[in-house]
Scaffold this motif. Structure first.
Motif, PDB file in Angstrom:
ATOM      1  N   GLN A   1      -7.885   1.340  -5.731  1.00  0.00           N
ATOM      2  CA  GLN A   1      -7.709   2.629  -5.058  1.00  0.00           C
ATOM      3  C   GLN A   1      -8.783   2.757  -4.006  1.00  0.00           C
ATOM      4  O   GLN A   1      -9.964   2.527  -4.281  1.00  0.00           O
ATOM      5  N   ILE A   2      -8.371   3.104  -2.806  1.00  0.00           N
ATOM      6  CA  ILE A   2      -9.286   3.364  -1.707  1.00  0.00           C
ATOM      7  C   ILE A   2      -8.877   4.702  -1.124  1.00  0.00           C
ATOM      8  O   ILE A   2      -7.769   4.835  -0.585  1.00  0.00           O
TER       9      ILE A   2
ATOM     10  N   ILE B   1      -3.640   0.275  -3.435  1.00  0.00           N
ATOM     11  CA  ILE B   1      -3.415  -1.019  -2.823  1.00  0.00           C
ATOM     12  C   ILE B   1      -3.086  -2.009  -3.940  1.00  0.00           C
ATOM     13  O   ILE B   1      -3.860  -2.165  -4.883  1.00  0.00           O
ATOM     14  N   VAL B   2      -1.936  -2.665  -3.828  1.00  0.00           N
ATOM     15  CA  VAL B   2      -1.556  -3.685  -4.795  1.00  0.00           C
ATOM     16  C   VAL B   2      -1.708  -5.037  -4.111  1.00  0.00           C
ATOM     17  O   VAL B   2      -1.078  -5.299  -3.082  1.00  0.00           O
ATOM     18  N   LEU B   3      -2.582  -5.857  -4.658  1.00  0.00           N
ATOM     19  CA  LEU B   3      -2.803  -7.206  -4.151  1.00  0.00           C
ATOM     20  C   LEU B   3      -1.854  -8.116  -4.911  1.00  0.00           C
ATOM     21  O   LEU B   3      -2.077  -8.423  -6.087  1.00  0.00           O
ATOM     22  N   CYS B   4      -0.792  -8.511  -4.264  1.00  0.00           N
ATOM     23  CA  CYS B   4       0.298  -9.238  -4.915  1.00  0.00           C
ATOM     24  C   CYS B   4      -0.018 -10.717  -5.004  1.00  0.00           C
ATOM     25  O   CYS B   4       0.666 -11.578  -4.454  1.00  0.00           O
ATOM     26  N   ASN B   5      -1.103 -10.996  -5.691  1.00  0.00           N
ATOM     27  CA  ASN B   5      -1.611 -12.346  -5.826  1.00  0.00           C
ATOM     28  C   ASN B   5      -2.380 -12.405  -7.143  1.00  0.00           C
ATOM     29  O   ASN B   5      -3.089 -11.458  -7.467  1.00  0.00           O
TER      30      ASN B   5
ATOM     31  N   ARG C   1       0.847  -1.191   0.000  1.00  0.00           N
ATOM     32  CA  ARG C   1       0.000   0.000   0.000  1.00  0.00           C
ATOM     33  C   ARG C   1       0.882   1.240   0.000  1.00  0.00           C
ATOM     34  O   ARG C   1       1.851   1.324   0.745  1.00  0.00           O
ATOM     35  N   ARG C   2       0.537   2.193  -0.860  1.00  0.00           N
ATOM     36  CA  ARG C   2       1.250   3.462  -0.921  1.00  0.00           C
ATOM     37  C   ARG C   2       0.243   4.571  -1.192  1.00  0.00           C
ATOM     38  O   ARG C   2      -0.781   4.355  -1.849  1.00  0.00           O
TER      39      ARG C   2
ATOM     40  N   ASP D   1       2.652   9.878  -2.690  1.00  0.00           N
ATOM     41  CA  ASP D   1       4.008   9.330  -2.790  1.00  0.00           C
ATOM     42  C   ASP D   1       4.269   8.721  -4.164  1.00  0.00           C
ATOM     43  O   ASP D   1       5.352   8.884  -4.715  1.00  0.00           O
ATOM     44  N   ILE D   2       3.286   8.033  -4.695  1.00  0.00           N
ATOM     45  CA  ILE D   2       3.461   7.444  -6.026  1.00  0.00           C
ATOM     46  C   ILE D   2       3.745   8.535  -7.048  1.00  0.00           C
ATOM     47  O   ILE D   2       4.671   8.425  -7.844  1.00  0.00           O
ATOM     48  N   ASN D   3       2.961   9.609  -7.009  1.00  0.00           N
ATOM     49  CA  ASN D   3       3.166  10.701  -7.962  1.00  0.00           C
ATOM     50  C   ASN D   3       4.444  11.477  -7.697  1.00  0.00           C
ATOM     51  O   ASN D   3       5.018  12.045  -8.624  1.00  0.00           O
TER      52      ASN D   3
END
Length: 67
Positions: free
Chosen positions: A49-50, A55-59, A21-22, A26-28
């Motif tokens: 996006q929340i 949120i990246v679901l690494c699955n 989660r970031r 920060d990403i931009n």
């Protein structure tokens, strides 16, 4: 030195099928949302996006929204 994106996706959670989660801010600031989406797509992961969080679901499993 690894890029910010490389550091984000080298988190242990990314390697164990967890969640990374970031904040959008920060990403931009350090990369771009397009880079995050491209990297997640390369891995077959899901991105949501929340609020102001990405949120990246690494699955690669199917997603089912329960509530």
């Amino acid at each position: 030195m690894p890029s910010w994106i490389d550091q984000m996706f080298s988190a242990q959670q990314a390697h164990t099928g967890g969640v990374v989660r970031r904040s959008i801010h920060d990403i931009n600031k350090y990369a771009s949302l397009e880079e995050v989406l491209e990297r997640a797509d390369d891995e077959g992961w899901h991105v949501v996006q929340i609020g102001d969080q990405i949120i990246v679901l690494c699955n690669t499993g199917d997603i089912r929204i329960l509530h």
